[in-house]
Design a protein around this motif. Structure first.
Motif, PDB file in Angstrom:
ATOM      1  N   ARG A 153       0.741  -1.349   0.160  1.00 57.25           N
ATOM      2  CA  ARG A 153      -0.211   0.017   0.147  1.00 57.25           C
ATOM      3  C   ARG A 153       0.813   1.193   0.084  1.00 57.25           C
ATOM      4  NH1 ARG A 153      -4.980  -1.803   0.450  1.00 57.25           N
ATOM      5  NH2 ARG A 153      -5.550  -3.734   1.627  1.00 57.25           N
ATOM      6  N   GLU A 154       2.270   1.252  -0.599  1.00 57.78           N
ATOM      7  CA  GLU A 154       2.987   2.383  -0.959  1.00 57.78           C
ATOM      8  C   GLU A 154       2.545   3.024  -2.180  1.00 57.78           C
ATOM      9  OE1 GLU A 154       4.950   3.554   1.244  1.00 57.78           O
ATOM     10  OE2 GLU A 154       5.185   2.008   2.722  1.00 57.78           O
ATOM     11  N   TRP A 155       1.300   3.510  -2.246  1.00 58.87           N
ATOM     12  CA  TRP A 155       0.820   3.939  -3.366  1.00 58.87           C
ATOM     13  C   TRP A 155       1.903   4.891  -4.201  1.00 58.87           C
ATOM     14  CZ3 TRP A 155      -2.541   0.115  -4.177  1.00 58.87           C
ATOM     15  CH2 TRP A 155      -3.246  -0.078  -2.992  1.00 58.87           C
ATOM     16  N   GLY A 156       2.298   5.960  -3.597  1.00 57.10           N
ATOM     17  CA  GLY A 156       3.073   6.884  -4.296  1.00 57.10           C
ATOM     18  C   GLY A 156       4.364   6.395  -4.490  1.00 57.10           C
ATOM     19  N   ALA A 157       4.968   5.601  -3.749  1.00 53.81           N
ATOM     20  CA  ALA A 157       6.108   4.996  -3.982  1.00 53.81           C
ATOM     21  C   ALA A 157       5.997   4.025  -5.205  1.00 53.81           C
ATOM     22  CB  ALA A 157       6.816   4.139  -2.845  1.00 53.81           C
ATOM     23  N   LEU A 192       3.653   4.088  -7.729  1.00 51.49           N
ATOM     24  CA  LEU A 192       3.522   5.194  -8.891  1.00 51.49           C
ATOM     25  C   LEU A 192       4.703   5.881  -9.401  1.00 51.49           C
ATOM     26  CD1 LEU A 192       1.244   6.535 -10.733  1.00 51.49           C
ATOM     27  CD2 LEU A 192       1.307   8.485  -9.274  1.00 51.49           C
ATOM     28  N   ALA A 193       5.392   6.464  -8.617  1.00 51.26           N
ATOM     29  CA  ALA A 193       6.813   6.975  -8.824  1.00 51.26           C
ATOM     30  C   ALA A 193       7.742   5.997  -9.458  1.00 51.26           C
ATOM     31  CB  ALA A 193       7.528   7.471  -7.536  1.00 51.26           C
ATOM     32  N   ASN A 194       7.749   4.732  -9.014  1.00 51.89           N
ATOM     33  CA  ASN A 194       8.576   3.742  -9.446  1.00 51.89           C
ATOM     34  C   ASN A 194       8.104   3.371 -10.970  1.00 51.89           C
ATOM     35  OD1 ASN A 194      10.799   1.791  -9.209  1.00 51.89           O
ATOM     36  ND2 ASN A 194       9.416   0.050  -9.270  1.00 51.89           N
ATOM     37  N   ALA A 195       6.925   2.996 -11.224  1.00 49.18           N
ATOM     38  CA  ALA A 195       6.327   2.588 -12.320  1.00 49.18           C
ATOM     39  C   ALA A 195       6.362   3.752 -13.379  1.00 49.18           C
ATOM     40  CB  ALA A 195       5.067   1.994 -12.421  1.00 49.18           C
ATOM     41  N   VAL A 196       5.834   4.950 -13.260  1.00 49.56           N
ATOM     42  CA  VAL A 196       5.477   6.163 -14.285  1.00 49.56           C
ATOM     43  C   VAL A 196       6.922   6.959 -14.152  1.00 49.56           C
ATOM     44  CG1 VAL A 196       4.185   8.077 -14.695  1.00 49.56           C
ATOM     45  CG2 VAL A 196       3.071   5.944 -13.844  1.00 49.56           C
ATOM     46  N   GLY A 197       7.324   7.098 -13.104  1.00 46.29           N
ATOM     47  CA  GLY A 197       8.710   7.935 -13.022  1.00 46.29           C
ATOM     48  C   GLY A 197       9.696   7.114 -13.784  1.00 46.29           C
ATOM     49  N   MET A 198       9.829   5.849 -13.455  1.00 49.64           N
ATOM     50  CA  MET A 198      10.927   5.391 -14.094  1.00 49.64           C
ATOM     51  C   MET A 198      10.934   5.157 -15.737  1.00 49.64           C
ATOM     52  SD  MET A 198      12.447   1.476 -13.902  1.00 49.64           S
ATOM     53  CE  MET A 198      12.536   1.534 -12.107  1.00 49.64           C
ATOM     54  N   LEU A 199       9.525   5.127 -16.227  1.00 55.00           N
ATOM     55  CA  LEU A 199       9.110   4.999 -17.606  1.00 55.00           C
ATOM     56  C   LEU A 199       9.279   6.525 -18.251  1.00 55.00           C
ATOM     57  CD1 LEU A 199       7.971   3.336 -20.048  1.00 55.00           C
ATOM     58  CD2 LEU A 199       6.006   4.177 -19.440  1.00 55.00           C
ATOM     59  N   ALA A 200       9.284   7.244 -17.433  1.00 56.93           N
ATOM     60  CA  ALA A 200       9.222   8.843 -18.100  1.00 56.93           C
ATOM     61  C   ALA A 200      10.806   9.213 -18.140  1.00 56.93           C
ATOM     62  CB  ALA A 200       8.506   9.691 -17.473  1.00 56.93           C
ATOM     63  N   LEU A 201      11.518   8.850 -17.169  1.00 57.18           N
ATOM     64  CA  LEU A 201      12.711   9.313 -16.946  1.00 57.18           C
ATOM     65  C   LEU A 201      13.784   8.454 -18.061  1.00 57.18           C
ATOM     66  CD1 LEU A 201      14.744  11.102 -15.762  1.00 57.18           C
ATOM     67  CD2 LEU A 201      14.975   9.636 -13.650  1.00 57.18           C
ATOM     68  N   THR A 202      13.519   7.258 -18.041  1.00 57.21           N
ATOM     69  CA  THR A 202      14.260   6.259 -19.076  1.00 57.21           C
ATOM     70  C   THR A 202      13.902   6.789 -20.333  1.00 57.21           C
ATOM     71  OG1 THR A 202      12.615   4.419 -18.820  1.00 57.21           O
ATOM     72  CG2 THR A 202      14.557   4.365 -17.411  1.00 57.21           C
ATOM     73  N   ILE A 203      12.906   7.091 -20.772  1.00 57.67           N
ATOM     74  CA  ILE A 203      12.610   7.372 -22.125  1.00 57.67           C
ATOM     75  C   ILE A 203      13.353   8.738 -22.247  1.00 57.67           C
ATOM     76  CG2 ILE A 203      10.858   8.681 -23.519  1.00 57.67           C
ATOM     77  CD1 ILE A 203       8.815   6.666 -22.598  1.00 57.67           C
ATOM     78  N   ALA A 204      13.369   9.727 -21.460  1.00 58.65           N
ATOM     79  CA  ALA A 204      13.937  11.100 -21.487  1.00 58.65           C
ATOM     80  C   ALA A 204      15.314  10.984 -21.845  1.00 58.65           C
ATOM     81  CB  ALA A 204      13.608  11.725 -20.362  1.00 58.65           C
ATOM     82  N   VAL A 205      15.995  10.180 -21.027  1.00 58.20           N
ATOM     83  CA  VAL A 205      17.415   9.671 -20.974  1.00 58.20           C
ATOM     84  C   VAL A 205      18.197   8.998 -21.952  1.00 58.20           C
ATOM     85  CG1 VAL A 205      17.820  10.178 -18.337  1.00 58.20           C
ATOM     86  CG2 VAL A 205      17.704   7.954 -19.267  1.00 58.20           C
ATOM     87  N   ALA A 206      17.119   8.211 -22.650  1.00 63.54           N
ATOM     88  CA  ALA A 206      17.416   7.576 -23.894  1.00 63.54           C
ATOM     89  C   ALA A 206      17.436   8.254 -24.947  1.00 63.54           C
ATOM     90  CB  ALA A 206      16.522   6.167 -24.014  1.00 63.54           C
ATOM     91  N   VAL A 207      16.422   9.270 -25.307  1.00 66.81           N
ATOM     92  CA  VAL A 207      16.388  10.370 -26.136  1.00 66.81           C
ATOM     93  C   VAL A 207      17.841  11.191 -26.010  1.00 66.81           C
ATOM     94  CG1 VAL A 207      15.243  12.501 -26.850  1.00 66.81           C
ATOM     95  CG2 VAL A 207      14.018  10.390 -26.463  1.00 66.81           C
ATOM     96  N   ALA A 208      17.982  11.820 -24.933  1.00 66.58           N
ATOM     97  CA  ALA A 208      19.319  12.402 -24.785  1.00 66.58           C
ATOM     98  C   ALA A 208      20.542  11.605 -25.212  1.00 66.58           C
ATOM     99  CB  ALA A 208      19.546  12.949 -23.168  1.00 66.58           C
ATOM    100  N   GLY A 209      20.703  10.296 -24.716  1.00 62.85           N
ATOM    101  CA  GLY A 209      21.541   9.403 -25.223  1.00 62.85           C
ATOM    102  C   GLY A 209      21.739   9.469 -26.694  1.00 62.85           C
ATOM    103  N   ILE A 210      20.612   9.094 -27.228  1.00 68.27           N
ATOM    104  CA  ILE A 210      20.593   9.015 -28.770  1.00 68.27           C
ATOM    105  C   ILE A 210      21.085  10.375 -29.476  1.00 68.27           C
ATOM    106  CG2 ILE A 210      19.462   8.855 -30.949  1.00 68.27           C
ATOM    107  CD1 ILE A 210      17.519   6.972 -29.152  1.00 68.27           C
ATOM    108  N   ALA A 211      20.512  11.407 -28.866  1.00 66.85           N
ATOM    109  CA  ALA A 211      21.278  12.912 -29.520  1.00 66.85           C
ATOM    110  C   ALA A 211      22.611  13.121 -29.053  1.00 66.85           C
ATOM    111  CB  ALA A 211      20.544  14.074 -28.768  1.00 66.85           C
TER     112      ALA A 211
END
Length: 125
Positions: free
Chosen positions: A95-99, A101-120
């Protein structure tokens, strides 16, 4: 794919998996288990470097067989979506709802952003 590339890719995958285990252990040593920081950081760092080597390959700095060895092998073994999702399910069960959400959505958003930065970055070299 040549036999040599296949063997190197396979070995690199094993090295990446061991690297993940060691990195996760080092990053979480002495840290409460509430949030899976080790796997979170591993996935973000791995996504950046996978983007980077992909950018290098797209700009012909890195040959495609080496993209397979480093990208699919080493970094594929290093990163792990499945462990991240098991950690998310564990957080939901606790029941660690915030954690969760942060793990699933936060990781997805951040990994996409850094992958785009790495490609660039890789493509700019």
């Amino acid at each position: 794919m040549t036999v040599g590339t296949f063997v190197l890719l396979s070995l690199a995958g094993g090295v990446g998996a061991v690297g993940r285990l060691l990195a996760d252990a080092a990053l979480t040593r002495g840290v409460p288990r509430r949030f899976p920081w080790g796997i979170f950081v591993v996935n973000v760092v791995g996504s950046f470097f996978l983007g980077f080597v992909t950018g290098l390959a797209q700009s012909s700095v890195l040959a495609l067989p080496w993209l397979a060895v480093v990208g699919a092998g080493l970094l594929g073994g290093f990163t792990t979506f499945s462990t991240a999702m098991v950690d998310t399910v564990r957080l939901v069960a606790e029941r660690e709802w915030g954690a969760a959400l942060a793990n699933a959505v936060g990781m997805l958003a951040l990994t996409i952003a850094v992958a785009v930065a790495g490609i660039a970055l890789g493509g700019a070299l």
